[in-house]
Enzyme design. Structure first.
Site, short mmCIF file in Angstrom:
data_model
loop_
_atom_site.label_atom_id
_atom_site.label_comp_id
_atom_site.label_asym_id
_atom_site.label_seq_id
_atom_site.Cartn_x
_atom_site.Cartn_y
_atom_site.Cartn_z
N HIS A 422 46.01 43.92 39.60
CA HIS A 422 44.59 43.58 39.48
C HIS A 422 44.19 42.58 40.56
CE1 HIS A 422 40.89 42.65 37.03
NE2 HIS A 422 40.98 41.53 37.73
N GLU A 423 44.93 41.50 40.65
CA GLU A 423 44.56 40.45 41.62
C GLU A 423 44.73 40.96 43.06
OE1 GLU A 423 42.89 38.16 40.57
OE2 GLU A 423 43.42 38.31 38.45
N HIS A 426 41.60 42.69 44.11
CA HIS A 426 40.62 41.73 44.64
C HIS A 426 40.99 41.34 46.07
CE1 HIS A 426 38.14 41.01 41.16
NE2 HIS A 426 39.13 40.55 40.42
N HIS A 429 40.04 43.90 48.61
CA HIS A 429 38.59 43.87 48.80
C HIS A 429 38.23 42.78 49.82
CE1 HIS A 429 34.46 44.21 46.53
NE2 HIS A 429 34.43 44.75 47.72
#
Length: 633
Positions: A422-423, A426, A429
């Site tokens: 998940h991190e 980010h 991105h």
């Protein structure tokens, strides 16, 4: 700059972008250290700076000459600006209005005062949660109390007791310890004690409550947020927040949450009934995770602790990096010799197909007492490509995994593997942006309720048969997760999915209604709002001592005020986006290139809905999420 008689994008907007970059370049690492290397000296310095930064931001946002200059650029050059340049100007003009540039002087002054105070309150809230957690330890002298806990947790507790010069074992109130006790401890009293300490952090009931009570902070913070919104002409703080969101109205957000709750409620009631039937008794809040884990293990013959030996952190990282290379042609390589704030921190470069460095990140994986709980990605350096120079994006990736003891590596649960992915989503991105202007590069300028799309999207890979062999290798034998265990693990994905979804809806509804329905005459109404939400959407009874809002840092100290719903909103986007990979192939490079070009590389330079439609070819659909979680559409 504002004295120019005829400002242009090149002579005005670009220099302002450069100034903002310079400030971020200095402040981002400082804010990061305050979260991961917290100390009295760091706090003092940090808290001195917060009011200065808030004042600067307000002064900039209320600078009428600068606002007029940006408006002049739009008027004179709007038709010739490229899409990224136009978005930079449009966002700036919107932010000027949200900063009160049109307000009369006395209301501008009040706006600045409110912003200053809100920044101070948010910082203090976060500090209280951290300090309350630090203030608690649970001593254990009878080893029978630790029945069910995995050996690595027991060894850690023994080491902490020795370090504190105490007999037996010492349990601290960090996130890994909390999760391990909740899911594994057979002793109900131990679970109760740790749960009570966790759920009362920062409250009048919590550890060292008299020193770290966040109740007065919330009571002051909510009216100030409401006042801020009204100063700018909004009915509520929720409406103010939606000015920078993908959702267009409070009605749309509340309708989304209500619809999802309605779909989940029958399945959630059945899931809770199954748990109580399995336990043979009524369950308390501190029993839920334990019996969920036991029932899941009974049904699927697998548990988080059982798979932990198959997920050593080095192997998980290697698999994550291999996946990144297969999808995007990006190589991740550790670089030695980079200065770090703790010996366990590592630095990595991202290299493109030509072996050119395009980005970098620091990884801080382990829990420490001076580090706030949770996991997050934050900017260290934001990307830019301006006349004064180019800067490559650098990220901070932070988790709170259990630190290794001795020479053995840290072993992750599958849930923790999901957190890491998940991190890293980010991080991609932030790091794979191709936008030249810092204010819309990476995660900047992205609608807040769409910023979780890349992270939620990455979570899908940890459930795929094609990916699990890349990220699993038994710590002793090197064997990949066996096929039969893999099948059972995949079966757990939809286990209690409705209960988990309702829990997120409960938090999101509480947050949004608190900010949408605030009544200045009635005051904060925190407990009343939460109780009303729970009556509608909660299936699991809350403990009488539950003080969850007092440690709900996402909305009272982070950026998620009136925005916690974005986690579920983004799950819809992420499940729908991942369905494109399921249709084309999980490693399909053409689909990955479209995802990168439409979403990851665009940052805030493209409207969030337009970016999604560009990738998917249509508006988002909730059905892939319902299918993914096993909830009937």
């Amino acid at each position: 700059m504002t004295a120019q008689p005829n400002p242009t994008f090149a002579s005005l907007v670009v220099p302002v972008e450069e100034l903002s970059y310079r400030l971020s370049r200095v402040w981002s690492p400082i804010g990061h250290f305050n979260a991961v290397a917290n100390s009295a000296a760091m706090r003092e310095a940090y808290n001195e700076c917060v009011p200065l930064l808030t004042a600067y931001s307000s002064e900039l946002g209320q600078n009428t000459a600068l606002y007029a200059a940006y408006a002049h650029v739009l008027e004179q050059e709007g038709g010739t600006l490229d899409p990224a340049q136009r978005k930079t100007v449009d966002n700036a003009l919107r932010d000027f209005r949200l900063a009160g540039v049109d307000l009369p002087p006395e209301r501008q002054t009040r706006y600045r005062e409110v912003m200053q105070r809100l920044a101070q309150l948010g910082t203090k809230f976060s500090e209280n949660v951290l300090d309350a957690g630090r203030a608690y330890t649970r001593s254990v002298t009878d080893g029978c109390e630790l029945a069910g806990l995995p050996s690595n947790a027991i060894d850690r507790a023994a080491a902490d007791a020795r370090e504190a010069d105490q007999p037996g074992w010492l349990l601290k109130l960090d996130q890994p310890t909390y999760m391990t006790v909740m899911t594994s401890a057979e002793n109900a009293q131990l679970r109760h004690d740790i749960y009570e300490a966790w759920i009362t952090r920062g409250s009048e009931l919590g550890p060292s409550a008299g020193r770290f009570d966040n109740g007065p902070i919330i009571a002051e913070l909510l009216p100030l947020r409401h006042e801020l919104a009204q100063l700018l002409g909004f009915k509520s703080y929720a409406e103010y927040a939606l000015a920078t969101r993908m959702a267009k109205s409070t009605k749309q957000v509340l309708g989304f949450l209500e619809d999802l709750a309605r779909r989940c409620m029958p399945a959630a009631r059945q899931e809770f009934s199954d748990l109580e039937e399995f336990a043979g008794r009524k369950l308390n809040a501190w029993d839920l995770a334990f019996y969920s884990e036991k029932l899941q293990e009974s049904r699927f013959k697998v548990s988080q602790e059982a798979v932990r030996p198959y997920f050593p952190l080095p192997k998980v990282l290697a698999g994550l990096f291999a996946l990144t290379e297969r999808l995007y042609g990006i190589t991740v390589r550790e670089r030695a010799g980079v200065g770090v704030w703790h010996p366990s921190v590592r630095y990595y470069d991202l290299l493109d197909a030509q072996s050119e460095t395009v980005a970098g990140f620091y990884l801080d994986p382990y829990s420490r007492t001076e580090k706030r709980s949770g996991a997050w990605m934050d900017e260290c350096v934001v990307a830019k490509n301006l006349p004064l120079g180019k800067a490559l994006p650098i990220a901070h990736l932070v988790c709170n995994f259990t630190a290794p003891l001795g020479a053995a590596p840290s072993l992750l649960t599958h849930d923790e593997v999901t957190t890491l992915f998940h991190e890293f989503g980010h991080g991609l991105h932030h790091m794979l942006t191709r936008v030249a202007y810092p204010s819309i590069a990476g995660i900047n300028g992205v609608a807040w309720d769409a910023v979780e799309l890349p992270s939620q999207f990455m979570e899908n890979f940890v459930w795929r048969r094609e990916v699990l062999p890349l990220i699993s290798a038994h710590v002793n034998t090197g064997e990949s997760l066996p096929v039969d265990m893999l099948q059972r693990l995949l079966g757990t994905r939809t286990f209690n999915a409705a209960l988990d979804t309702l829990r997120q809806i409960e938090l999101a509804s509480f947050d949004f209604e608190l900010h949408a329905n605030f009544d200045a005459a009635a005051g904060a109404q925190v407990a009343e709002t939460l109780a009303a939400v729970r009556r509608r959407v909660a299936v699991v009874p809350a403990a009488p001592f539950n003080r969850m809002p007092s440690s709900f840092a996402h909305i009272f100290a982070g950026g998620y005020a009136a925005g916690y719903y974005s986690y579920k909103w983004a799950e819809v986007l992420a499940a729908d986006a991942f369905e494109a990979f399921e249709e084309a192939g999980v490693f399909d490079s053409a689909t990955a290139a479209r995802f990168r070009d439409s979403i990851l590389a665009r940052g805030g330079s493209l409207d969030a809905m337009d970016a999604f439609v560009r990738f998917r070819g249509r508006q988002p659909d909730v059905r892939p999420l319902l299918k993914q979680t096993g909830i009937a559409a």
